[in-house]
Design an enzyme around this catalytic site. Structure first.
Site, PDB file in Angstrom:
ATOM      1  N   HIS A   1      -6.739  -8.253   4.296  1.00 52.88           N
ATOM      2  CA  HIS A   1      -7.563  -7.932   3.134  1.00 52.88           C
ATOM      3  C   HIS A   1      -8.826  -7.182   3.542  1.00 52.88           C
ATOM      4  O   HIS A   1      -9.328  -6.341   2.788  1.00 52.88           O
ATOM      5  CB  HIS A   1      -7.929  -9.222   2.396  1.00 52.88           C
ATOM      6  CG  HIS A   1      -8.497  -9.000   1.034  1.00 52.88           C
ATOM      7  ND1 HIS A   1      -7.767  -8.496  -0.015  1.00 52.88           N
ATOM      8  CD2 HIS A   1      -9.754  -9.203   0.547  1.00 52.88           C
ATOM      9  CE1 HIS A   1      -8.533  -8.409  -1.093  1.00 52.88           C
ATOM     10  NE2 HIS A   1      -9.747  -8.826  -0.769  1.00 52.88           N
TER      11      HIS A   1
ATOM     12  N   SER B   1     -11.990  -4.670  -3.089  1.00 47.99           N
ATOM     13  CA  SER B   1     -11.598  -5.932  -3.709  1.00 47.99           C
ATOM     14  C   SER B   1     -12.219  -6.022  -5.106  1.00 47.99           C
ATOM     15  O   SER B   1     -11.957  -5.159  -5.939  1.00 47.99           O
ATOM     16  CB  SER B   1     -11.991  -7.103  -2.801  1.00 47.99           C
ATOM     17  OG  SER B   1     -11.304  -8.281  -3.138  1.00 47.99           O
TER      18      SER B   1
END
Length: 251
Positions: free
Chosen positions: A229, A95
């Site tokens: 995610h 990320s």
């Protein structure tokens, strides 16, 4: 108070590796800490030393000021990594950490003539596909909602006001880094790039990861795994096995 760039300040080692043949530097996500990657420390055998970045303002660095600019964060991480580049060095960023790993790779090459063995980017749009955000301007409740949506934090803990008060300043600082970085011109790195993504990520599409190929003239591949995610929690064994193969072959 320590604000330097030495490796012992910036990186945690969760396993002893007396004579490593290679190193893997792991750069966590926004709001993350080194302990999130504790299990990675001994996942790659005795030849690989795993270094997990600990950003200022959390855990044992709690009393240090946050860094809320990508350029400053990348400069300091690069300086801390440089003495550890005496063996092949692979970067893995998740990320926010993916953007940071990319910036560190560029700095190692352009400023120090050190080319990483490989760059692994996870759950983050390519630098030229990023869009401006305002995450850092959101109220506390909105920040918590964003964290719940991503699914990587034990968000039940955020119901406790005292824990919120401890956690959210670090999250807000990291979200400032994320929100104010990019889009930027896609500058190529001199090493292969491996992209990783969960197939149900709510914020990043597979096409966004495919675009990392634009900065990867030395080779590119993308791996889509089941999950959101934070697919790397549910797919830990698969990720460790495949990443081990990349590290062993330095490819």
């Amino acid at each position: 108070m320590t604000t330097g760039t030495d490796s012992t300040t910036w990186f945690r080692r969760y396993s002893s590796t007396p004579a490593p043949r290679r190193r893997l530097a792991v750069l966590p996500h926004a709001g993350g800490s080194a302990s999130f990657f504790h299990a990675w420390g001994s996942a790659f055998g005795g030849d690989t030393e795993v270094l997990v970045a600990q950003y200022p303002g959390r855990q044992e660095r709690f009393n240090e000021p946050f860094v809320d600019r990508m350029d400053v964060l990348a400069d300091r991480v690069t300086a801390a990594l440089l003495p550890l580049a005496d063996v092949p060095l692979t970067l893995f960023g998740h990320s926010m950490g993916a953007s940071l790993a990319y910036e560190v790779a560029l700095r190692l090459e352009e400023r120090h003539r050190v080319t990483p063995a490989a760059l692994h980017v996870s759950s983050r749009k390519a630098p030229h596909r990023l869009t401006p955000l305002d995450l850092h301007r959101k109220g506390d409740d909105e920040l918590v909602a964003v964290l719940r949506g991503l699914g990587g934090t034990d968000t039940a803990l955020l119901d406790d006001p005292d824990i919120r008060q401890l956690v959210l300043p670090a999250v807000r600082a990291d979200f400032t880094v994320v929100s104010t970085y990019g889009p930027r011109v896609p500058t190529a790195v001199g090493c292969p790039v491996h992209a990783w993504i969960g197939d149900t990520d709510p914020n990043v599409a597979v096409g966004d990861m495919d675009a990392w190929a634009d900065v990867a003239p030395e080779g590119f591949r993308v791996r889509v795994l089941p999950g959101g995610h934070f697919y790397l929690l549910q797919q830990h064994e698969t990720l460790m096995r495949e990443l081990s193969g990349h590290l062993a072959g330095d490819r």
